[in-house]
Design a protein around this motif. Structure first.
Motif, mmCIF file in Angstrom:
data_model
loop_
_atom_site.group_PDB
_atom_site.id
_atom_site.type_symbol
_atom_site.label_atom_id
_atom_site.label_comp_id
_atom_site.label_asym_id
_atom_site.label_seq_id
_atom_site.Cartn_x
_atom_site.Cartn_y
_atom_site.Cartn_z
ATOM 1 N N PRO A 1 0.764 -1.004 -0.042
ATOM 2 C CA PRO A 1 0.093 -0.008 0.124
ATOM 3 C C PRO A 1 0.786 1.100 0.033
ATOM 4 N N ILE A 2 0.592 2.283 -0.652
ATOM 5 C CA ILE A 2 1.069 3.423 -1.036
ATOM 6 C C ILE A 2 0.042 4.500 -0.330
ATOM 7 N N TRP A 3 0.307 5.090 0.847
ATOM 8 C CA TRP A 3 -0.663 5.918 1.295
ATOM 9 C C TRP A 3 -0.857 6.925 0.837
ATOM 10 N N ARG A 4 0.067 7.611 0.092
ATOM 11 C CA ARG A 4 0.157 8.884 -0.564
ATOM 12 C C ARG A 4 -0.935 8.874 -1.882
ATOM 13 N N ASN A 5 -1.408 7.621 -2.104
ATOM 14 C CA ASN A 5 -2.527 7.347 -3.241
ATOM 15 C C ASN A 5 -3.876 7.730 -2.580
ATOM 16 N N ALA A 6 -3.848 8.000 -1.401
ATOM 17 C CA ALA A 6 -5.109 8.331 -0.621
ATOM 18 C C ALA A 6 -5.548 9.792 -0.921
ATOM 19 N N LEU A 7 -4.565 10.607 -1.279
ATOM 20 C CA LEU A 7 -4.808 12.102 -1.592
ATOM 21 C C LEU A 7 -5.630 12.167 -2.955
ATOM 22 N N PHE A 8 -5.618 10.983 -3.667
ATOM 23 C CA PHE A 8 -6.416 11.131 -5.011
ATOM 24 C C PHE A 8 -7.984 11.088 -4.685
ATOM 25 N N VAL A 9 -8.366 10.194 -3.425
ATOM 26 C CA VAL A 9 -9.658 10.039 -2.934
ATOM 27 C C VAL A 9 -10.010 10.913 -1.965
#
Length: 311
Positions: A27-35
């Motif tokens: 998991p790459i938590w910075r991808n949560a910025l997209f949602v």
């Protein structure tokens, strides 16, 4: 002369390579910025108001603030109110009038217009055009049709020496008149959904059916309808959710009358909250509406799913 291999160098190099290559499954938590923007609006506009409404329904609240905790007293007040019980019946009656009509008429229009001809394309635009109108314009059009003595319907009936039905003033016909206007207004969405589903059915199936001399009714019943079954369920669920929220048509055409015969739940909530300023009662009515919509939609979904599995 070839150089001698250094013991352990190969394993060290492979280990460094493995460390350099990132794990694609990690998991790459910075991808949560997209949602994050979606989650922000979802929480602030849906989740938080839902729980706040439940909390509000358990209190004595008005325009000046939240008062004492009253538990389920607001809900008991609702079910002791004959008008509230009447508006629940009105809302279910409206849903029964509109949802099957929208599904069946939308399917028939989609079957008729599922062609590549220019005439079919023009008719699709005509039938869908009403969906982009605002509720104010729709009710203005249909008030012009239904208004007594001077309306279009009264004029047409007058040509034959007959009296037009009083859709806006007869308690037995008021909800039917609102349902007619709503079906005319909302028919575009189910029609387009059915058209999209019909265009996904492989043409080879119809060609095989024609080679077997299958009739049009047999092709419709055994090929077309099973192929778009999921879309039919989707249309039913969407329309149930939408039509349970009837407000604008009833308010602008009849103001819930005569004698509350066309008053839906949302109009009751509006009057309780913004006219009587009984926020606790309005919140309780809102929660009951939410439960009714959820039960109706889930029941339709599970019934259709069970029929599909049995079939």
């Amino acid at each position: 002369m070839a150089e001698a291999a250094i013991p352990g160098s190969g394993s060290a190099a492979s280990a460094s390579v493995r460390q350099a290559v990132p794990d694609v499954n990690a998991p790459i938590w910075r991808n949560a910025l997209f949602v994050a923007p979606y989650l922000f609006f979802f929480l602030t506009l849906l989740v938080v108001p839902l729980f706040w409404g439940v909390w509000l329904s358990l209190h004595k609240a008005d325009a000046f603030g939240i008062g004492r905790f009253v538990g389920l007293d607001n809900y008991f007040r609702l079910f002791r109110d004959k008008i509230f019980l009447q508006v629940i019946g009105n809302t279910f009656y409206f849903v029964l009038l509109t949802v099957p009509a929208l599904a069946v008429i939308g399917l028939l229009l989609a079957l008729a217009l599922n062609r590549n001809a220019r005439t079919a394309a023009a008719l699709r635009a005509v039938y869908f055009a009403s969906s982009v109108l605002s509720v104010t314009i729709v009710t203005l059009i249909w008030r012009t049709v239904f208004i007594g003595n001077f309306g279009l319907l009264a004029t047409v009936y007058g040509w034959f020496g007959a009296t037009a039905p009083a859709f806006l003033s007869d308690p037995k016909l008021a909800m039917i008149g609102i349902a007619i206007a709503t079906v005319w207004w909302c028919i575009g969405l189910p029609m387009m959904l059915f058209l999209s589903a019909l265009q996904q059915v492989p043409r080879e199936i119809y060609e095989a059916a024609s080679l077997d001399n299958a009739s049009r009714w047999g092709t419709l019943w055994h090929i077309t309808l099973p192929s778009i079954r999921r879309t039919f369920v989707l249309v039913i669920i969407i329309e149930i959710v939408l039509q349970f929220q009837l407000f604008g048509q009833a308010w602008l055409m009849t103001k819930g009358g005569p004698n509350n015969a066309s008053k839906p739940i949302v109009l009751y909530i509006y009057e309780a909250t913004f006219i009587k300023w009984d926020l606790g009662l309005g919140a309780a009515a809102s929660e009951i509406l939410f439960i009714l919509i959820m039960i109706a939609a889930l029941a339709q979904y599970f019934i259709s799913r069970r029929k599909g599995e049995e079939g």
